[in-house]
Design an enzyme around this catalytic site. Structure first.
Site, short mmCIF file in Angstrom:
data_model
loop_
_atom_site.label_atom_id
_atom_site.label_comp_id
_atom_site.label_asym_id
_atom_site.label_seq_id
_atom_site.Cartn_x
_atom_site.Cartn_y
_atom_site.Cartn_z
N ARG A 1 0.80 -10.08 12.01
CA ARG A 1 0.40 -9.45 10.76
C ARG A 1 -0.08 -10.48 9.73
O ARG A 1 -1.05 -10.26 9.01
CB ARG A 1 1.57 -8.62 10.20
CG ARG A 1 1.70 -7.31 10.93
CD ARG A 1 3.00 -6.59 10.71
NE ARG A 1 3.10 -5.49 11.66
CZ ARG A 1 2.84 -4.22 11.38
NH1 ARG A 1 2.51 -3.88 10.17
NH2 ARG A 1 2.90 -3.30 12.33
N ARG B 1 11.25 -7.02 4.09
CA ARG B 1 11.22 -5.61 4.52
C ARG B 1 12.01 -5.41 5.81
O ARG B 1 12.46 -4.31 6.11
CB ARG B 1 9.75 -5.16 4.69
CG ARG B 1 9.60 -3.66 4.77
CD ARG B 1 8.15 -3.21 4.74
NE ARG B 1 7.45 -3.57 5.97
CZ ARG B 1 6.16 -3.35 6.21
NH1 ARG B 1 5.41 -2.79 5.28
NH2 ARG B 1 5.60 -3.70 7.35
N ARG C 1 9.61 3.17 12.20
CA ARG C 1 10.62 2.31 11.56
C ARG C 1 11.75 3.21 11.06
O ARG C 1 11.52 4.40 10.83
CB ARG C 1 10.01 1.59 10.35
CG ARG C 1 8.96 0.60 10.73
CD ARG C 1 8.30 0.01 9.47
NE ARG C 1 7.17 -0.80 9.86
CZ ARG C 1 6.02 -0.87 9.18
NH1 ARG C 1 5.86 -0.19 8.07
NH2 ARG C 1 5.04 -1.63 9.61
N LYS D 1 0.83 -1.21 0.00
CA LYS D 1 0.00 0.00 0.00
C LYS D 1 0.87 1.26 0.00
O LYS D 1 0.66 2.16 -0.80
CB LYS D 1 -0.94 0.02 1.21
CG LYS D 1 -1.93 -1.13 1.25
CD LYS D 1 -2.81 -1.08 2.48
CE LYS D 1 -2.08 -1.18 3.79
NZ LYS D 1 -1.39 -2.47 4.05
N SER D 2 1.84 1.31 0.92
CA SER D 2 2.62 2.55 1.00
C SER D 2 3.52 2.72 -0.22
O SER D 2 3.72 3.84 -0.69
CB SER D 2 3.39 2.69 2.31
OG SER D 2 3.90 1.48 2.74
P1 ADP Z 1 2.32 -1.98 3.16
O1 ADP Z 1 2.42 -0.48 3.10
O2 ADP Z 1 1.07 -2.51 2.53
O3 ADP Z 1 2.55 -2.56 4.51
P2 ADP Z 1 4.85 -1.88 1.69
O4 ADP Z 1 4.56 -0.84 0.67
O5 ADP Z 1 5.73 -1.50 2.84
O6 ADP Z 1 3.51 -2.56 2.24
O7 ADP Z 1 5.48 -3.14 0.93
C1 ADP Z 1 6.00 -4.25 1.64
C2 ADP Z 1 7.32 -4.67 0.99
O8 ADP Z 1 7.05 -5.25 -0.28
C3 ADP Z 1 8.27 -3.51 0.75
O9 ADP Z 1 9.58 -3.92 1.06
C4 ADP Z 1 8.09 -3.20 -0.74
O10 ADP Z 1 9.27 -2.67 -1.29
C5 ADP Z 1 7.76 -4.57 -1.31
N1 ADP Z 1 6.87 -4.56 -2.48
C6 ADP Z 1 5.78 -3.79 -2.70
N2 ADP Z 1 5.19 -4.11 -3.86
C7 ADP Z 1 5.91 -5.12 -4.41
C8 ADP Z 1 5.80 -5.89 -5.62
N3 ADP Z 1 4.83 -5.69 -6.51
N4 ADP Z 1 6.71 -6.85 -5.84
C9 ADP Z 1 7.71 -7.09 -4.93
N5 ADP Z 1 7.87 -6.41 -3.78
C10 ADP Z 1 6.98 -5.44 -3.52
P1 5GP Z 2 1.85 -0.39 9.76
O1 5GP Z 2 2.21 -0.60 11.19
O2 5GP Z 2 2.34 -1.51 8.87
O3 5GP Z 2 2.22 0.98 9.25
O4 5GP Z 2 0.26 -0.45 9.67
C1 5GP Z 2 -0.42 -1.57 10.15
C2 5GP Z 2 -1.85 -1.55 9.68
O5 5GP Z 2 -2.52 -0.42 10.25
C3 5GP Z 2 -2.03 -1.41 8.16
O6 5GP Z 2 -3.06 -2.31 7.77
C4 5GP Z 2 -2.50 0.00 7.98
O7 5GP Z 2 -3.35 0.13 6.85
C5 5GP Z 2 -3.27 0.21 9.25
N1 5GP Z 2 -3.44 1.62 9.60
C6 5GP Z 2 -2.57 2.65 9.48
N2 5GP Z 2 -3.12 3.79 9.91
C7 5GP Z 2 -4.38 3.50 10.30
C8 5GP Z 2 -5.46 4.27 10.82
O8 5GP Z 2 -5.40 5.47 11.01
N3 5GP Z 2 -6.60 3.58 11.10
C9 5GP Z 2 -6.75 2.26 10.90
N4 5GP Z 2 -7.91 1.70 11.20
N5 5GP Z 2 -5.76 1.50 10.42
C10 5GP Z 2 -4.59 2.12 10.11
#
Ligand code: ADP
Ligand code: 5GP
Length: 211
Positions: A160, A149, A56, A29-30
């Site tokens: 998770r 990651r 992080r 997502k990010s």
């Molecule tokens: P989220 O925000 O959903 O927790 P991240 O954006 O941090 O996930 O992505 C998780 C990891 O996967 C990161 O290290 C990112 O670089 C990697 N990643 C994201 N999309 C892909 C993809 N399509 N193929 C391989 N690695 C990916």
């Molecule tokens: P992370 O710790 O990996 O950044 O986030 C963990 C989870 O919390 C992810 O599923 C992310 O979408 C969710 N999250 C981040 N911010 C919010 C928020 O403000 N509200 C809710 N409900 N979930 C969030």
């Protein structure tokens, strides 16, 4: 992938519709929203959530999250400062009213990155966002991405992955998401996300050029 036509995207009163991105932790997502904000910096604004988890390496307070203590966050929730909040993997997360208002004030499309509890709770508000689910190709691939990651302890990683199973099931519920994108190849997933939002992007560009 499935897609419903997004209804009205912009009204002079309400501004552009926000975009909710949801899906398992580690699904990308990010990575995807950062790409979108880089390509369209004057179109999107991020709703900076509050969290009680630790930053992080590389994350910036006030940009990625507002990092707060549980006491401070609970007090703000009790005061009514949040649109929604949830407990995820042992920490509190929440979207403050101010986070969304700040983006709205700048006439930008507000991106919210929230978990499935957040999606459920936002559905009870009048925010009226476009709901997009980002899903991994498989649980195994998700695990590999989370491990690569290198941000989570083993215990946190398991929490998770456990939560991911529910997030995957949730994305299959009828009527929850306008669009589900499987993030297999990153460029393909990005293209799907951008294409789905092109109408909104052009709408915001037009409005902001003329104002
Ligand atoms: P989220 O925000 O959903 O927790 P991240 O954006 O941090 O996930 O992505 C998780 C990891 O996967 C990161 O290290 C990112 O670089 C990697 N990643 C994201 N999309 C892909 C993809 N399509 N193929 C391989 N690695 C990916
Ligand atoms: P992370 O710790 O990996 O950044 O986030 C963990 C989870 O919390 C992810 O599923 C992310 O979408 C969710 N999250 C981040 N911010 C919010 C928020 O403000 N509200 C809710 N409900 N979930 C969030």
């Amino acid at each position: 992938m499935y897609m419903r036509h997004f209804a009205r995207f912009y009204s002079a009163m309400a501004g552009p519709r926000p975009v909710v991105l949801s899906g398992p932790s580690g699904t990308g997502k990010s990575t995807l929203y950062k790409k979108l904000m880089k390509e369209y910096s004057s179109v999107f604004g991020f709703s900076v959530s509050h969290t009680t988890r630790n930053p992080r390496p590389g994350e910036v307070n006030g940009k990625d999250y507002h990092y707060v203590t549980r006491e401070a966050m609970q007090a703000a929730i009790n005061k009514g400062d949040f649109i929604e909040n949830a407990e995820f993997s042992g920490n509190l997360y929440g979207t403050s009213k101010a986070a969304v208002q700040d983006v709205k004030d700048r006439n930008l499309i507000c991106i919210l990155d929230i978990d499935m509890q957040g999606v459920r709770n936002i559905k009870r508000t009048d925010l009226n966002p476009i709901y997009i689910s980002i899903q991994p190709p498989s649980l195994d691939i998700l695990e590999t991405r989370l491990r690569d990651r290198k941000t989570e302890s083993e215990e946190n990683l398991q929490k998770r992955l456990n939560a991911a199973k529910a997030e995957i099931e949730f994305s299959k519920e009828a009527g929850v998401f306008d669009l589900v994108i499987v993030n297999d190849n990153l460029d393909d997933a990005y293209e799907q996300l951008r294409d789905a939002l092109l109408e909104e992007i052009h709408g915001v560009k037009k409005i902001n050029l003329s104002s």
